[in-house]
Design an enzyme around this catalytic site. Structure first.
Site, PDB file in Angstrom:
ATOM      1  N   GLY A 100      40.957 -64.791  26.665  1.00  0.00           N
ATOM      2  CA  GLY A 100      41.213 -63.773  25.923  1.00  0.00           C
ATOM      3  C   GLY A 100      40.856 -62.241  26.457  1.00  0.00           C
ATOM      4  O   GLY A 100      39.812 -62.442  27.237  1.00  0.00           O
TER       5      GLY A 100
ATOM      6  N   GLN B  23      38.620 -53.866  27.677  1.00  0.00           N
ATOM      7  CA  GLN B  23      37.869 -54.460  28.837  1.00  0.00           C
ATOM      8  C   GLN B  23      38.331 -54.076  30.188  1.00  0.00           C
ATOM      9  O   GLN B  23      37.815 -54.426  31.160  1.00  0.00           O
ATOM     10  CB  GLN B  23      37.702 -56.088  28.434  1.00  0.00           C
ATOM     11  CG  GLN B  23      37.183 -56.590  27.392  1.00  0.00           C
ATOM     12  CD  GLN B  23      37.153 -57.989  27.088  1.00  0.00           C
ATOM     13  OE1 GLN B  23      37.925 -58.471  26.534  1.00  0.00           O
ATOM     14  NE2 GLN B  23      36.382 -58.765  27.829  1.00  0.00           N
TER      15      GLN B  23
ATOM     16  N   CYS C 232      32.258 -64.216  27.457  1.00  0.00           N
ATOM     17  CA  CYS C 232      33.213 -62.747  27.535  1.00  0.00           C
ATOM     18  C   CYS C 232      33.251 -62.488  29.000  1.00  0.00           C
ATOM     19  O   CYS C 232      32.262 -62.433  29.739  1.00  0.00           O
ATOM     20  CB  CYS C 232      32.376 -61.716  26.730  1.00  0.00           C
ATOM     21  SG  CYS C 232      33.333 -60.136  26.654  1.00  0.00           S
ATOM     22  N   LEU C 233      34.607 -62.065  29.406  1.00  0.00           N
ATOM     23  CA  LEU C 233      34.701 -61.499  30.574  1.00  0.00           C
ATOM     24  C   LEU C 233      33.994 -59.923  31.015  1.00  0.00           C
ATOM     25  O   LEU C 233      33.652 -59.905  32.122  1.00  0.00           O
ATOM     26  CB  LEU C 233      36.113 -61.058  30.892  1.00  0.00           C
ATOM     27  CG  LEU C 233      37.110 -62.445  30.850  1.00  0.00           C
ATOM     28  CD1 LEU C 233      38.421 -62.140  31.067  1.00  0.00           C
ATOM     29  CD2 LEU C 233      36.652 -63.569  32.137  1.00  0.00           C
TER      30      LEU C 233
ATOM     31  N   HIS D  68      36.929 -62.729  17.940  1.00  0.00           N
ATOM     32  CA  HIS D  68      36.019 -62.232  19.138  1.00  0.00           C
ATOM     33  C   HIS D  68      36.958 -61.140  19.915  1.00  0.00           C
ATOM     34  O   HIS D  68      36.170 -59.776  20.105  1.00  0.00           O
ATOM     35  CB  HIS D  68      35.927 -63.046  20.451  1.00  0.00           C
ATOM     36  CG  HIS D  68      35.316 -62.915  21.450  1.00  0.00           C
ATOM     37  ND1 HIS D  68      34.114 -63.509  22.001  1.00  0.00           N
ATOM     38  CD2 HIS D  68      35.619 -61.815  22.474  1.00  0.00           C
ATOM     39  CE1 HIS D  68      33.853 -62.951  23.346  1.00  0.00           C
ATOM     40  NE2 HIS D  68      34.720 -62.076  23.669  1.00  0.00           N
ATOM     41  N   GLU D  69      38.257 -61.048  19.952  1.00  0.00           N
ATOM     42  CA  GLU D  69      38.806 -59.942  20.548  1.00  0.00           C
ATOM     43  C   GLU D  69      39.279 -58.940  19.643  1.00  0.00           C
ATOM     44  O   GLU D  69      39.069 -57.607  20.122  1.00  0.00           O
ATOM     45  CB  GLU D  69      40.333 -60.384  21.064  1.00  0.00           C
ATOM     46  CG  GLU D  69      40.356 -61.657  22.129  1.00  0.00           C
ATOM     47  CD  GLU D  69      39.292 -61.331  23.335  1.00  0.00           C
ATOM     48  OE1 GLU D  69      39.183 -60.117  23.563  1.00  0.00           O
ATOM     49  OE2 GLU D  69      38.753 -62.354  23.962  1.00  0.00           O
TER      50      GLU D  69
ATOM     51  N   HIS E 297      36.080 -56.656  19.978  1.00  0.00           N
ATOM     52  CA  HIS E 297      36.255 -55.770  20.817  1.00  0.00           C
ATOM     53  C   HIS E 297      36.955 -54.178  20.430  1.00  0.00           C
ATOM     54  O   HIS E 297      36.369 -53.188  20.966  1.00  0.00           O
ATOM     55  CB  HIS E 297      36.851 -56.293  22.072  1.00  0.00           C
ATOM     56  CG  HIS E 297      35.957 -57.169  23.059  1.00  0.00           C
ATOM     57  ND1 HIS E 297      34.987 -56.725  23.723  1.00  0.00           N
ATOM     58  CD2 HIS E 297      36.268 -58.462  23.250  1.00  0.00           C
ATOM     59  CE1 HIS E 297      34.336 -57.715  24.522  1.00  0.00           C
ATOM     60  NE2 HIS E 297      35.211 -58.613  24.220  1.00  0.00           N
TER      61      HIS E 297
HETATM   62 ZN   LIG Z   1      34.979 -60.554  24.994  1.00  0.00          ZN
END
Ligand SMILES: [Zn+2]
Length: 179
Positions: free
Chosen positions: A46, A51, A101-102, A143-144, A147
């Site tokens: 995701g 990001q 998380c990236l 989660h996304e 963000h």
């Molecule tokens: Zn994340």
């Protein structure tokens, strides 16, 4: 299409509240392509636009299992795009997933969230859609969407854990700047 650099903790961009998309322009479509390319390269399941440094409410998700044992076939890709996603309902029941998380590479912790959610969003054709999600998709969507509101999964951890990981990444960023 391009793989874009990821915004990494403690970059202040991660705390921005992203702006809604009014119209799905060619620029938004190009952004979505870059997001998939960046997400697949990482690899991750995701990604939110912020990001890669774009503060707009766009999320890409692909939960297909690609990382398989020898002899097993990876699942075909299942790209999903959510524009202006909004949680419209959450279940009473909660579930716990180990999240990563990236933007916080190689850090994983268990987070408890509602087990099912309904999410309203706009698709790439500009049409309003609603889905009911459970399991990994429910967690990933929450989660996304966080963000897009400047919220990170580490915000759900104890203050001690959050401060520890934030310090670790702040130190690493300092080392990188010095190098
Ligand atoms: Zn994340």
């Amino acid at each position: 299409m391009a793989i874009r650099p990821l915004v990494i903790l403690p970059d202040a961009q991660l705390r921005l509240v992203s702006k809604p998309v009014e119209v799905v322009t060619p620029e938004i479509k190009a952004l979505v392509e870059d997001m998939f390319e960046t997400m697949y390269d990482a690899p991750g399941i995701g990604l939110a636009a912020i990001q890669i440094g774009e503060p707009v409410r766009v999320v890409t998700i692909d939960l297909a299992k690609r990382d398989v044992k020898e002899g097993e076939e990876p699942e075909p890709r299942r790209p999903q795009v959510f524009i202006n996603p909004e949680v419209t309902w959450t279940s009473e029941e909660h579930s716990v997933y180990e999240e990563g998380c990236l933007s916080i590479p190689e850090y994983y912790e268990e987070v408890e969230r509602p087990a099912q959610v309904k999410v309203r969003y706009m698709d790439l054709d500009g049409k309003t859609q609603e889905i009911e999600a459970d399991g990994l998709l429910a967690t990933c969507l929450q989660h996304e969407i966080d963000h897009l509101n400047g919220v990170l999964f580490i915000d759900y951890l104890s203050r001690l854990k959050r401060e520890r990981v934030t310090k670790k990444f702040a130190k690493a960023a300092k080392r990188e700047r010095a190098a």
